[in-house]
Design a protein around this motif. Structure first.
Motif, PDB file in Angstrom:
ATOM      1  N   VAL A   1     -23.533 -41.394  21.797  1.00  0.00           N
ATOM      2  CA  VAL A   1     -23.705 -42.517  20.881  1.00  0.00           C
ATOM      3  C   VAL A   1     -23.724 -43.799  21.688  1.00  0.00           C
ATOM      4  O   VAL A   1     -22.815 -44.061  22.476  1.00  0.00           O
ATOM      5  CB  VAL A   1     -22.551 -42.565  19.843  1.00  0.00           C
ATOM      6  CG1 VAL A   1     -22.759 -43.723  18.876  1.00  0.00           C
ATOM      7  CG2 VAL A   1     -22.436 -41.241  19.100  1.00  0.00           C
ATOM      8  N   GLU A   2     -24.779 -44.596  21.506  1.00  0.00           N
ATOM      9  CA  GLU A   2     -24.901 -45.884  22.176  1.00  0.00           C
ATOM     10  C   GLU A   2     -25.050 -46.951  21.104  1.00  0.00           C
ATOM     11  O   GLU A   2     -25.936 -46.865  20.264  1.00  0.00           O
ATOM     12  CB  GLU A   2     -26.128 -45.905  23.084  1.00  0.00           C
ATOM     13  CG  GLU A   2     -26.093 -44.866  24.185  1.00  0.00           C
ATOM     14  CD  GLU A   2     -27.420 -44.813  24.948  1.00  0.00           C
ATOM     15  OE1 GLU A   2     -28.075 -45.878  25.091  1.00  0.00           O
ATOM     16  OE2 GLU A   2     -27.778 -43.713  25.382  1.00  0.00           O
ATOM     17  N   THR A   3     -24.169 -47.943  21.133  1.00  0.00           N
ATOM     18  CA  THR A   3     -24.207 -49.019  20.146  1.00  0.00           C
ATOM     19  C   THR A   3     -24.393 -50.350  20.834  1.00  0.00           C
ATOM     20  O   THR A   3     -23.744 -50.640  21.848  1.00  0.00           O
ATOM     21  CB  THR A   3     -22.895 -49.041  19.330  1.00  0.00           C
ATOM     22  OG1 THR A   3     -22.746 -47.790  18.678  1.00  0.00           O
ATOM     23  CG2 THR A   3     -22.915 -50.140  18.288  1.00  0.00           C
ATOM     24  N   GLU A   4     -25.296 -51.156  20.297  1.00  0.00           N
ATOM     25  CA  GLU A   4     -25.500 -52.506  20.800  1.00  0.00           C
ATOM     26  C   GLU A   4     -25.368 -53.451  19.605  1.00  0.00           C
ATOM     27  O   GLU A   4     -26.132 -53.343  18.635  1.00  0.00           O
ATOM     28  CB  GLU A   4     -26.880 -52.632  21.452  1.00  0.00           C
ATOM     29  CG  GLU A   4     -27.049 -53.936  22.194  1.00  0.00           C
ATOM     30  CD  GLU A   4     -28.384 -53.980  22.943  1.00  0.00           C
ATOM     31  OE1 GLU A   4     -28.946 -55.086  23.016  1.00  0.00           O
ATOM     32  OE2 GLU A   4     -28.844 -52.940  23.434  1.00  0.00           O
ATOM     33  N   THR A   5     -24.414 -54.345  19.690  1.00  0.00           N
ATOM     34  CA  THR A   5     -24.142 -55.265  18.596  1.00  0.00           C
ATOM     35  C   THR A   5     -25.401 -56.035  18.206  1.00  0.00           C
ATOM     36  O   THR A   5     -26.097 -56.569  19.067  1.00  0.00           O
ATOM     37  CB  THR A   5     -23.015 -56.252  18.984  1.00  0.00           C
ATOM     38  OG1 THR A   5     -21.882 -55.495  19.398  1.00  0.00           O
ATOM     39  CG2 THR A   5     -22.626 -57.141  17.806  1.00  0.00           C
ATOM     40  N   GLY A   6     -25.673 -56.047  16.933  1.00  0.00           N
ATOM     41  CA  GLY A   6     -26.826 -56.759  16.416  1.00  0.00           C
ATOM     42  C   GLY A   6     -28.137 -56.018  16.537  1.00  0.00           C
ATOM     43  O   GLY A   6     -29.151 -56.435  15.999  1.00  0.00           O
ATOM     44  N   ARG A   7     -28.160 -54.905  17.246  1.00  0.00           N
ATOM     45  CA  ARG A   7     -29.413 -54.139  17.435  1.00  0.00           C
ATOM     46  C   ARG A   7     -29.365 -52.779  16.775  1.00  0.00           C
ATOM     47  O   ARG A   7     -30.378 -52.267  16.357  1.00  0.00           O
ATOM     48  CB  ARG A   7     -29.700 -53.981  18.926  1.00  0.00           C
ATOM     49  CG  ARG A   7     -29.924 -55.363  19.547  1.00  0.00           C
ATOM     50  CD  ARG A   7     -30.829 -55.357  20.670  1.00  0.00           C
ATOM     51  NE  ARG A   7     -32.033 -54.577  20.388  1.00  0.00           N
ATOM     52  CZ  ARG A   7     -33.031 -54.460  21.221  1.00  0.00           C
ATOM     53  NH1 ARG A   7     -32.978 -55.048  22.369  1.00  0.00           N
ATOM     54  NH2 ARG A   7     -34.083 -53.745  20.915  1.00  0.00           N
ATOM     55  N   GLY A   8     -28.189 -52.149  16.747  1.00  0.00           N
ATOM     56  CA  GLY A   8     -28.092 -50.849  16.106  1.00  0.00           C
ATOM     57  C   GLY A   8     -27.430 -49.808  16.984  1.00  0.00           C
ATOM     58  O   GLY A   8     -26.861 -50.128  18.036  1.00  0.00           O
ATOM     59  N   THR A   9     -27.526 -48.570  16.528  1.00  0.00           N
ATOM     60  CA  THR A   9     -26.888 -47.442  17.209  1.00  0.00           C
ATOM     61  C   THR A   9     -27.914 -46.344  17.454  1.00  0.00           C
ATOM     62  O   THR A   9     -28.743 -46.052  16.596  1.00  0.00           O
ATOM     63  CB  THR A   9     -25.731 -46.884  16.350  1.00  0.00           C
ATOM     64  OG1 THR A   9     -24.799 -47.934  16.097  1.00  0.00           O
ATOM     65  CG2 THR A   9     -25.022 -45.739  17.044  1.00  0.00           C
ATOM     66  N   ILE A  10     -27.836 -45.748  18.615  1.00  0.00           N
ATOM     67  CA  ILE A  10     -28.707 -44.618  18.962  1.00  0.00           C
ATOM     68  C   ILE A  10     -27.837 -43.379  19.118  1.00  0.00           C
ATOM     69  O   ILE A  10     -26.865 -43.382  19.880  1.00  0.00           O
ATOM     70  CB  ILE A  10     -29.470 -44.880  20.284  1.00  0.00           C
ATOM     71  CG1 ILE A  10     -30.393 -46.087  20.136  1.00  0.00           C
ATOM     72  CG2 ILE A  10     -30.251 -43.632  20.686  1.00  0.00           C
ATOM     73  CD1 ILE A  10     -31.044 -46.501  21.443  1.00  0.00           C
ATOM     74  N   PHE A  11     -28.195 -42.315  18.375  1.00  0.00           N
ATOM     75  CA  PHE A  11     -27.519 -41.026  18.496  1.00  0.00           C
ATOM     76  C   PHE A  11     -28.461 -40.095  19.248  1.00  0.00           C
ATOM     77  O   PHE A  11     -29.602 -39.885  18.838  1.00  0.00           O
ATOM     78  CB  PHE A  11     -27.225 -40.426  17.116  1.00  0.00           C
ATOM     79  CG  PHE A  11     -26.213 -41.207  16.323  1.00  0.00           C
ATOM     80  CD1 PHE A  11     -24.873 -40.878  16.387  1.00  0.00           C
ATOM     81  CD2 PHE A  11     -26.608 -42.259  15.518  1.00  0.00           C
ATOM     82  CE1 PHE A  11     -23.934 -41.583  15.661  1.00  0.00           C
ATOM     83  CE2 PHE A  11     -25.677 -42.984  14.792  1.00  0.00           C
ATOM     84  CZ  PHE A  11     -24.337 -42.643  14.863  1.00  0.00           C
TER      85      PHE A  11
END
Length: 175
Positions: free
Chosen positions: A25-35
């Motif tokens: 799981v990669e999360t970037e504030t304001g951009r979203g999350t990639i699973f």
């Protein structure tokens, strides 16, 4: 404030872990999350038809089947044959095919059968009963695969049981 309890993700994580995979799981504030889900390439999902034969459960890729039926085999010159849709087809018992060298197991009367294709030829394979069709995940048998003629993998069933995926064309050979 709008997110759930994460129960769905826990279920996904449990299945992925059971299959030997991994979730990132990669999360970037304001951009979203990639699973990112990674699963071993030794797993295959296919539609299989489950049958019971000789007290064991087996699976067959539905693409190897022409149809299902009830047939009454007859013996001619020591070979078991059956009339099916205006053709005379070879008749096999699934337990005899998978248990090479075992005691012959024969039945009389109408029996449930898989009508399988082997190239352009067809053959009839008798079973004890039909269990139905379902999508399954086939696991590789790894180093044991070469020693098991006609077996394409294993399938986990409920109640900690396993079904072998049978490769009917390789078992029935050329007619």
């Amino acid at each position: 404030g709008i997110s759930g309890r994460g129960v769905g993700l826990d279920a996904v994580a449990a299945v992925v872990a059971e299959l030997g995979g991994e979730i990132r799981v990669e999360t970037e504030t304001g951009r979203g999350t990639i699973f990112t889900l990674e699963l071993p390439t030794t797993l295959v999902v296919l539609s299989a038809f489950l049958v019971e034969a000789g007290g064991w459960t087996y699976a067959v890729d539905v693409n190897q089947l022409v149809e299902l039926g009830l047939v009454e085999p007859e013996s001619r010159d020591g070979r078991r044959r059956v009339r099916w849709r205006d053709a005379e087809l070879a008749y096999h018992e699934l337990v005899d095919l998978v248990r090479a060298g075992g005691d012959p197991w024969r039945r009389e009367g109408r029996v449930p059968c898989l009508i399988a294709r082997n190239g352009s030829a067809q053959a009839v394979i008798a079973v004890d009963r039909f269990l139905g069709e379902r999508d399954v995940i086939v696991k590789s048998l790894g180093r044991y695969a070469p020693s098991l003629r006609g077996v394409g993998g294993a399938i986990d069933l409920e109640d900690d049981r396993i079904a072998l995926l049978i490769d009917l064309p390789s078992l029935i050979g050329e007619e």
